[in-house]
Design a protein around this motif. Structure first.
Motif, PDB file in Angstrom:
ATOM      1  N   GLY A   1      -3.436  -0.706  -7.636  1.00 58.49           N
ATOM      2  CA  GLY A   1      -2.358  -1.610  -8.045  1.00 58.49           C
ATOM      3  C   GLY A   1      -1.799  -2.380  -6.855  1.00 58.49           C
ATOM      4  O   GLY A   1      -1.500  -3.571  -6.955  1.00 58.49           O
ATOM      5  N   GLY A   2      -1.677  -1.714  -5.706  1.00 53.55           N
ATOM      6  CA  GLY A   2      -1.193  -2.381  -4.502  1.00 53.55           C
ATOM      7  C   GLY A   2      -2.132  -3.468  -4.028  1.00 53.55           C
ATOM      8  O   GLY A   2      -1.698  -4.528  -3.565  1.00 53.55           O
ATOM      9  N   ILE A   3      -3.428  -3.227  -4.150  1.00 51.60           N
ATOM     10  CA  ILE A   3      -4.413  -4.248  -3.753  1.00 51.60           C
ATOM     11  C   ILE A   3      -4.348  -5.435  -4.710  1.00 51.60           C
ATOM     12  O   ILE A   3      -4.292  -6.591  -4.286  1.00 51.60           O
ATOM     13  CB  ILE A   3      -5.833  -3.640  -3.709  1.00 51.60           C
ATOM     14  CG1 ILE A   3      -5.950  -2.649  -2.550  1.00 51.60           C
ATOM     15  CG2 ILE A   3      -6.892  -4.734  -3.594  1.00 51.60           C
ATOM     16  CD1 ILE A   3      -7.206  -1.800  -2.571  1.00 51.60           C
TER      17      ILE A   3
ATOM     18  N   SER B   1       0.841  -1.204   0.000  1.00 50.61           N
ATOM     19  CA  SER B   1       0.000   0.000   0.000  1.00 50.61           C
ATOM     20  C   SER B   1       0.877   1.256   0.000  1.00 50.61           C
ATOM     21  O   SER B   1       2.016   1.221   0.445  1.00 50.61           O
ATOM     22  CB  SER B   1      -0.914   0.002   1.229  1.00 50.61           C
ATOM     23  OG  SER B   1      -0.156   0.243   2.402  1.00 50.61           O
ATOM     24  N   PRO B   2       0.349   2.368  -0.480  1.00 55.28           N
ATOM     25  CA  PRO B   2       1.134   3.609  -0.521  1.00 55.28           C
ATOM     26  C   PRO B   2       1.137   4.332   0.828  1.00 55.28           C
ATOM     27  O   PRO B   2       0.834   5.522   0.906  1.00 55.28           O
ATOM     28  CB  PRO B   2       0.419   4.420  -1.607  1.00 55.28           C
ATOM     29  CG  PRO B   2      -0.996   3.990  -1.510  1.00 55.28           C
ATOM     30  CD  PRO B   2      -0.941   2.520  -1.141  1.00 55.28           C
TER      31      PRO B   2
ATOM     32  N   TYR C   1       6.223   0.795  -6.216  1.00 56.30           N
ATOM     33  CA  TYR C   1       5.186   1.796  -6.427  1.00 56.30           C
ATOM     34  C   TYR C   1       4.988   2.114  -7.908  1.00 56.30           C
ATOM     35  O   TYR C   1       3.875   2.419  -8.334  1.00 56.30           O
ATOM     36  CB  TYR C   1       5.468   3.061  -5.623  1.00 56.30           C
ATOM     37  CG  TYR C   1       5.287   2.860  -4.137  1.00 56.30           C
ATOM     38  CD1 TYR C   1       4.311   1.999  -3.646  1.00 56.30           C
ATOM     39  CD2 TYR C   1       6.087   3.506  -3.220  1.00 56.30           C
ATOM     40  CE1 TYR C   1       4.137   1.797  -2.294  1.00 56.30           C
ATOM     41  CE2 TYR C   1       5.915   3.324  -1.855  1.00 56.30           C
ATOM     42  CZ  TYR C   1       4.941   2.473  -1.401  1.00 56.30           C
ATOM     43  OH  TYR C   1       4.767   2.273  -0.055  1.00 56.30           O
ATOM     44  N   ALA C   2       6.052   2.028  -8.700  1.00 48.28           N
ATOM     45  CA  ALA C   2       5.909   2.249 -10.141  1.00 48.28           C
ATOM     46  C   ALA C   2       5.057   1.146 -10.766  1.00 48.28           C
ATOM     47  O   ALA C   2       4.160   1.429 -11.571  1.00 48.28           O
ATOM     48  CB  ALA C   2       7.284   2.302 -10.805  1.00 48.28           C
ATOM     49  N   VAL C   3       5.313  -0.099 -10.376  1.00 50.88           N
ATOM     50  CA  VAL C   3       4.518  -1.219 -10.907  1.00 50.88           C
ATOM     51  C   VAL C   3       3.078  -1.114 -10.401  1.00 50.88           C
ATOM     52  O   VAL C   3       2.134  -1.331 -11.168  1.00 50.88           O
ATOM     53  CB  VAL C   3       5.156  -2.576 -10.532  1.00 50.88           C
ATOM     54  CG1 VAL C   3       4.242  -3.733 -10.887  1.00 50.88           C
ATOM     55  CG2 VAL C   3       6.502  -2.728 -11.220  1.00 50.88           C
TER      56      VAL C   3
ATOM     57  N   THR D   1      13.547  -0.904  -2.574  1.00 50.93           N
ATOM     58  CA  THR D   1      12.529  -1.532  -3.425  1.00 50.93           C
ATOM     59  C   THR D   1      11.311  -0.655  -3.689  1.00 50.93           C
ATOM     60  O   THR D   1      10.571  -0.909  -4.637  1.00 50.93           O
ATOM     61  CB  THR D   1      12.045  -2.849  -2.794  1.00 50.93           C
ATOM     62  OG1 THR D   1      11.421  -2.562  -1.537  1.00 50.93           O
ATOM     63  CG2 THR D   1      13.181  -3.830  -2.609  1.00 50.93           C
ATOM     64  N   ALA D   2      11.067   0.345  -2.859  1.00 48.56           N
ATOM     65  CA  ALA D   2       9.845   1.153  -2.970  1.00 48.56           C
ATOM     66  C   ALA D   2       9.655   1.807  -4.342  1.00 48.56           C
ATOM     67  O   ALA D   2       8.548   1.747  -4.889  1.00 48.56           O
ATOM     68  CB  ALA D   2       9.793   2.204  -1.862  1.00 48.56           C
ATOM     69  N   PRO D   3      10.674   2.426  -4.933  1.00 50.06           N
ATOM     70  CA  PRO D   3      10.423   3.050  -6.245  1.00 50.06           C
ATOM     71  C   PRO D   3       9.919   2.057  -7.287  1.00 50.06           C
ATOM     72  O   PRO D   3       8.977   2.360  -8.031  1.00 50.06           O
ATOM     73  CB  PRO D   3      11.790   3.625  -6.636  1.00 50.06           C
ATOM     74  CG  PRO D   3      12.493   3.841  -5.339  1.00 50.06           C
ATOM     75  CD  PRO D   3      12.027   2.714  -4.444  1.00 50.06           C
ATOM     76  N   GLY D   4      10.504   0.888  -7.336  1.00 54.39           N
ATOM     77  CA  GLY D   4      10.058  -0.116  -8.302  1.00 54.39           C
ATOM     78  C   GLY D   4       8.668  -0.646  -7.992  1.00 54.39           C
ATOM     79  O   GLY D   4       7.832  -0.794  -8.888  1.00 54.39           O
TER      80      GLY D   4
END
Length: 171
Positions: free
Chosen positions: A120-122, A34-35, A74-76, A69-72
């Motif tokens: 996307g996170g869900i 989640s963001p 969250y981008a995906v 890992t967060a940038p990748g």
């Protein structure tokens, strides 16, 4: 690699019911997608406490998103969410070169970006949590099975030694 091994060893040695450890880990993985970076551990531990799951394994699971890992991730997440919401990546780069336009454009797009990253996170977090649950349950169960087998071997060896001592005293 050494850190990962130490993390794994500490994880499989967590106290508690293996199912609750696995559920906590799955919850942590889901929340990690989640963001909410910066609040993920608090959210995961709180939710795990409410559900009666392992708080430590939930906190460990959120580390799927970390500064590396967060940038990748969250981008995906954004890409998947934007596709599902039928949004494009960008709708005009020429305007983005002007500072005032950049700020106002970013403020206007914030709700859409947040919705995309959340969706996307869900979508990606659910299968990840499911896989994480089974992986954690297997790892903790495997470790505990080995410990139980070693304890049984030690008990058997002690019984045999006791029987030998008893037999040597009576002869």
């Amino acid at each position: 690699m050494e850190r990962m091994r130490r993390f794994y060893e500490r994880f499989i040695r967590l106290r508690g019911n293996p199912r609750e450890i696995a559920l906590g880990f799955a919850l942590g993985l889901f929340i990690g997608m989640s963001p909410t970076m910066g609040f993920q551990m608090v959210i995961a531990a709180f939710c795990a406490a409410l559900l009666g799951w392992n708080k430590w394994s939930a906190a460990a699971g959120v580390w799927i998103t970390n500064p590396v890992t967060a940038p990748g991730i969250y981008a995906v997440n954004y890409w998947v969410g934007a596709r599902l919401l039928k949004m494009g990546w960008s709708d005009g780069t020429a305007q983005a070169l002007e500072a005032q336009s950049l700020v106002s454009g970013a403020l206007q797009k914030t709700p859409h970006v947040l919705a995309s990253v959340t969706l996307g996170g869900i979508v990606l977090g659910l299968p990840l949590a499911f896989a994480g649950y089974w992986a954690a349950l297997w790892a903790v169960g495997r470790y505990r099975g080995k410990v139980k087998a070693r304890l049984e071997q030690t008990r058997q060896r002690l019984r045999e030694e006791r029987a030998r001592r008893k037999a040597s005293r009576t002869s």
